[in-house]
Design a protein around this motif. Structure first.
Motif, PDB file in Angstrom:
ATOM      1  N   VAL A 117      21.371  -9.832 -13.261  1.00 43.23           N
ATOM      2  CA  VAL A 117      22.617 -10.555 -13.499  1.00 43.23           C
ATOM      3  C   VAL A 117      22.687 -11.229 -14.866  1.00 43.23           C
ATOM      4  CG1 VAL A 117      23.061 -10.891 -11.046  1.00 43.23           C
ATOM      5  CG2 VAL A 117      21.781 -12.638 -12.298  1.00 43.23           C
ATOM      6  N   LEU A 118      21.544 -11.290 -15.584  1.00 45.02           N
ATOM      7  CA  LEU A 118      21.548 -11.969 -16.885  1.00 45.02           C
ATOM      8  C   LEU A 118      20.241 -11.705 -17.617  1.00 45.02           C
ATOM      9  CD1 LEU A 118      22.930 -14.235 -18.760  1.00 45.02           C
ATOM     10  CD2 LEU A 118      21.401 -15.830 -17.586  1.00 45.02           C
ATOM     11  N   PHE A 119      20.334 -11.552 -18.931  1.00 50.98           N
ATOM     12  CA  PHE A 119      19.172 -11.688 -19.817  1.00 50.98           C
ATOM     13  C   PHE A 119      19.690 -12.103 -21.186  1.00 50.98           C
ATOM     14  CE2 PHE A 119      20.186  -7.100 -20.058  1.00 50.98           C
ATOM     15  CZ  PHE A 119      20.346  -6.936 -21.423  1.00 50.98           C
ATOM     16  N   ASN A 120      18.771 -12.460 -22.091  1.00 56.06           N
ATOM     17  CA  ASN A 120      19.144 -12.938 -23.415  1.00 56.06           C
ATOM     18  C   ASN A 120      19.144 -11.810 -24.436  1.00 56.06           C
ATOM     19  OD1 ASN A 120      19.072 -15.477 -22.259  1.00 56.06           O
ATOM     20  ND2 ASN A 120      17.166 -16.081 -23.244  1.00 56.06           N
ATOM     21  N   GLY A 121      19.998 -11.939 -25.434  1.00 58.02           N
ATOM     22  CA  GLY A 121      19.897 -11.079 -26.591  1.00 58.02           C
ATOM     23  C   GLY A 121      18.639 -11.393 -27.373  1.00 58.02           C
ATOM     24  N   PRO A 122      18.217 -10.512 -28.273  1.00 55.70           N
ATOM     25  CA  PRO A 122      17.015 -10.768 -29.076  1.00 55.70           C
ATOM     26  C   PRO A 122      17.127 -12.090 -29.833  1.00 55.70           C
ATOM     27  CG  PRO A 122      17.654  -8.472 -29.278  1.00 55.70           C
ATOM     28  CD  PRO A 122      18.767  -9.154 -28.538  1.00 55.70           C
TER      29      PRO A 122
ATOM     30  N   ALA B  40      31.466 -10.261 -29.121  1.00 55.81           N
ATOM     31  CA  ALA B  40      32.433 -10.156 -28.026  1.00 55.81           C
ATOM     32  C   ALA B  40      33.135  -8.802 -28.053  1.00 55.81           C
ATOM     33  CB  ALA B  40      33.448 -11.283 -28.120  1.00 55.81           C
ATOM     34  N   VAL B  41      33.515  -8.356 -29.228  1.00 55.73           N
ATOM     35  CA  VAL B  41      34.195  -7.058 -29.353  1.00 55.73           C
ATOM     36  C   VAL B  41      33.273  -5.927 -28.902  1.00 55.73           C
ATOM     37  CG1 VAL B  41      35.152  -5.403 -30.992  1.00 55.73           C
ATOM     38  CG2 VAL B  41      35.781  -7.817 -31.152  1.00 55.73           C
ATOM     39  N   GLU B  42      32.034  -5.943 -29.386  1.00 57.96           N
ATOM     40  CA  GLU B  42      31.103  -4.871 -29.034  1.00 57.96           C
ATOM     41  C   GLU B  42      30.755  -4.906 -27.550  1.00 57.96           C
ATOM     42  OE1 GLU B  42      30.253  -2.441 -31.145  1.00 57.96           O
ATOM     43  OE2 GLU B  42      31.685  -3.460 -32.480  1.00 57.96           O
ATOM     44  N   ALA B  43      30.565  -6.085 -26.998  1.00 54.80           N
ATOM     45  CA  ALA B  43      30.250  -6.193 -25.576  1.00 54.80           C
ATOM     46  C   ALA B  43      31.423  -5.744 -24.719  1.00 54.80           C
ATOM     47  CB  ALA B  43      29.856  -7.624 -25.228  1.00 54.80           C
ATOM     48  N   ALA B  44      32.639  -6.060 -25.148  1.00 53.94           N
ATOM     49  CA  ALA B  44      33.822  -5.658 -24.383  1.00 53.94           C
ATOM     50  C   ALA B  44      33.940  -4.140 -24.303  1.00 53.94           C
ATOM     51  CB  ALA B  44      35.073  -6.262 -25.008  1.00 53.94           C
ATOM     52  N   LYS B  45      33.557  -3.452 -25.359  1.00 48.82           N
ATOM     53  CA  LYS B  45      33.593  -1.990 -25.345  1.00 48.82           C
ATOM     54  C   LYS B  45      32.715  -1.430 -24.237  1.00 48.82           C
ATOM     55  CE  LYS B  45      34.219  -1.611 -30.382  1.00 48.82           C
ATOM     56  NZ  LYS B  45      33.555  -1.180 -31.641  1.00 48.82           N
ATOM     57  N   ALA B  46      31.644  -2.154 -23.915  1.00 51.25           N
ATOM     58  CA  ALA B  46      30.700  -1.717 -22.888  1.00 51.25           C
ATOM     59  C   ALA B  46      30.942  -2.402 -21.550  1.00 51.25           C
ATOM     60  CB  ALA B  46      29.271  -1.986 -23.358  1.00 51.25           C
ATOM     61  N   GLY B  47      32.011  -3.209 -21.453  1.00 49.48           N
ATOM     62  CA  GLY B  47      32.323  -3.886 -20.200  1.00 49.48           C
ATOM     63  C   GLY B  47      31.376  -5.018 -19.862  1.00 49.48           C
ATOM     64  N   ARG B  48      30.839  -5.703 -20.890  1.00 52.47           N
ATOM     65  CA  ARG B  48      29.882  -6.777 -20.676  1.00 52.47           C
ATOM     66  C   ARG B  48      30.458  -8.108 -21.142  1.00 52.47           C
ATOM     67  NH1 ARG B  48      26.865  -3.645 -17.376  1.00 52.47           N
ATOM     68  NH2 ARG B  48      27.288  -1.562 -18.211  1.00 52.47           N
ATOM     69  N   ASP B  49      29.950  -9.179 -20.547  1.00 52.17           N
ATOM     70  CA  ASP B  49      30.317 -10.529 -20.963  1.00 52.17           C
ATOM     71  C   ASP B  49      29.246 -11.105 -21.882  1.00 52.17           C
ATOM     72  OD1 ASP B  49      32.631 -10.485 -19.451  1.00 52.17           O
ATOM     73  OD2 ASP B  49      31.707 -11.474 -17.721  1.00 52.17           O
ATOM     74  N   VAL B  50      29.677 -11.940 -22.807  1.00 49.83           N
ATOM     75  CA  VAL B  50      28.796 -12.675 -23.706  1.00 49.83           C
ATOM     76  C   VAL B  50      28.791 -14.133 -23.269  1.00 49.83           C
ATOM     77  CG1 VAL B  50      28.544 -13.535 -26.066  1.00 49.83           C
ATOM     78  CG2 VAL B  50      29.127 -11.125 -25.659  1.00 49.83           C
TER      79      VAL B  50
ATOM     80  N   PRO C  79      25.790  -7.409 -16.109  1.00 46.26           N
ATOM     81  CA  PRO C  79      27.124  -7.740 -16.626  1.00 46.26           C
ATOM     82  C   PRO C  79      27.138  -8.780 -17.733  1.00 46.26           C
ATOM     83  CG  PRO C  79      26.771  -8.832 -14.533  1.00 46.26           C
ATOM     84  CD  PRO C  79      25.572  -7.969 -14.757  1.00 46.26           C
ATOM     85  N   ARG C  80      26.035  -9.528 -17.933  1.00 42.32           N
ATOM     86  CA  ARG C  80      26.069 -10.697 -18.827  1.00 42.32           C
ATOM     87  C   ARG C  80      24.892 -10.699 -19.789  1.00 42.32           C
ATOM     88  NH1 ARG C  80      26.357 -11.891 -13.712  1.00 42.32           N
ATOM     89  NH2 ARG C  80      28.419 -12.412 -12.869  1.00 42.32           N
ATOM     90  N   ILE C  81      25.192 -11.037 -21.039  1.00 40.71           N
ATOM     91  CA  ILE C  81      24.170 -11.196 -22.065  1.00 40.71           C
ATOM     92  C   ILE C  81      24.317 -12.586 -22.664  1.00 40.71           C
ATOM     93  CG2 ILE C  81      23.276 -10.368 -24.275  1.00 40.71           C
ATOM     94  CD1 ILE C  81      24.658  -7.648 -23.591  1.00 40.71           C
ATOM     95  N   HIS C  82      23.246 -13.373 -22.607  1.00 38.39           N
ATOM     96  CA  HIS C  82      23.258 -14.678 -23.242  1.00 38.39           C
ATOM     97  C   HIS C  82      22.914 -14.508 -24.719  1.00 38.39           C
ATOM     98  CE1 HIS C  82      20.872 -18.616 -24.053  1.00 38.39           C
ATOM     99  NE2 HIS C  82      22.099 -18.707 -24.532  1.00 38.39           N
ATOM    100  N   VAL C  83      23.815 -14.916 -25.586  1.00 41.87           N
ATOM    101  CA  VAL C  83      23.594 -14.865 -27.025  1.00 41.87           C
ATOM    102  C   VAL C  83      23.095 -16.231 -27.474  1.00 41.87           C
ATOM    103  CG1 VAL C  83      24.673 -14.536 -29.275  1.00 41.87           C
ATOM    104  CG2 VAL C  83      25.342 -13.084 -27.348  1.00 41.87           C
ATOM    105  N   MET C  84      21.816 -16.320 -27.805  1.00 40.23           N
ATOM    106  CA  MET C  84      21.226 -17.597 -28.194  1.00 40.23           C
ATOM    107  C   MET C  84      21.729 -18.013 -29.572  1.00 40.23           C
ATOM    108  SD  MET C  84      17.293 -17.321 -26.801  1.00 40.23           S
ATOM    109  CE  MET C  84      17.101 -19.103 -26.868  1.00 40.23           C
TER     110      MET C  84
END
Length: 274
Positions: free
Chosen positions: A57-62, A130-140, A100-105
């Motif tokens: 349900v969640l992990f962080n970006g690099p 946000a634009v790139e994640a939306a293309k893949a159906g993901r939330d930031v 569905p979700r990526i945490h952007v630190m």
């Protein structure tokens, strides 16, 4: 009762990371989160999820160079290309793991620099993500973090986070509301849940006991009451997210230490682990 996800970066510390998926499933969790997936092949993580009937349900970006103390790149001028490469990598992992979700630190404000100076960089990076994640159906997701645990972290307060989300103006950018961090920085946690959850801009909760970040039945927060508040407000606004259990087991890295500390969850009325 809210749905709870096991944070595998903190729970079950006595086990190798890949073995923590099975342990969480055996304890009744139906979902997991963790800091970073990038040390493992996505197919291996996906296999562990599938084998144990778990949702990611969640992990962080690099985060940049974690070992050297970096805690995200989003607010750092001059690191935009590295930030973008990391977000694209995170999106690929999210697709492979059906997350569905990526945490952007946000990152640390550089020494001698004012927060306001780096905020334009942060917003520009967040809009791009946000634009790139939306293309893949993901939330930031963006998360306010207390300055005791991470000094100089760019984002510390709920009101600032929601102002930034409004400034970005993308429907797939939301706030990761960690009640542990919120209590340390601001307090008045129940009223902040009541204020912000109905906005539709809270994508995820996390919990831990305050002040020591152990089980949520230890410390100064009344978590059963807060869960009731989440339930009450969710019923009004239709929120259906997850609550991540991001705490350090008080018993430490001993066999079954995490499982033995789950009395707080088993004792909840209609406790839902998924």
């Amino acid at each position: 009762m809210p749905r709870f996800a096991a944070n595998l970066s903190m729970l079950y510390p006595e086990l190798d990371f890949l073995d923590r998926f099975e342990a969480a499933a055996k304890d009744g969790f139906a979902a997991v989160e963790y800091l970073f997936p990038y040390a493992y092949e996505a197919r291996e993580l996906a296999s562990r999820l599938a084998a144990n009937g778990l949702k990611q349900v969640l992990f962080n970006g690099p985060p940049g160079d974690w070992e050297r103390g970096e805690r995200g790149l989003a607010c750092l001028p001059g690191r935009e290309a590295e930030f973008r490469d990391g977000i694209l990598k995170a999106i690929d992992y999210a697709a492979a793991l059906d997350c569905p979700r990526i945490h952007v630190m946000a990152g640390l404000v550089p020494e001698g620099v004012e927060r306001e100076t780096v905020q334009p960089t942060y917003l520009e990076n967040l809009r791009w993500a946000a634009v790139e994640a939306a293309k893949a159906g993901r939330d930031v997701l963006i998360e306010p973090i207390n300055t005791r645990d991470i000094p100089r972290f760019f984002l510390n307060r709920q009101d600032h986070a929601h102002e930034l989300v409004e400034a970005v103006g993308a429907l797939n950018v939301q706030v990761q509301m960690d009640l542990y961090h919120c209590q340390i920085v601001e307090g008045d946690v129940a009223m902040k849940i009541r204020k912000y959850l109905p906005t539709g801009r809270v994508g995820h909760f996390q919990i831990a006991g305050v002040p020591d970040r152990n089980e949520p039945d230890i410390g100064e927060l009344n978590h059963p009451y807060l869960f009731e508040v989440i339930d009450e407000v969710s019923a009004q606004c239709g929120w259906q997210g997850w609550v991540g259990c991001e705490y350090r087991p008080r018993r430490g890295a001993v066999a079954d230490g995490t499982s033995a500390g789950l009395g707080w969850l088993r004792g909840l009325p209609r406790a839902a682990r998924g």
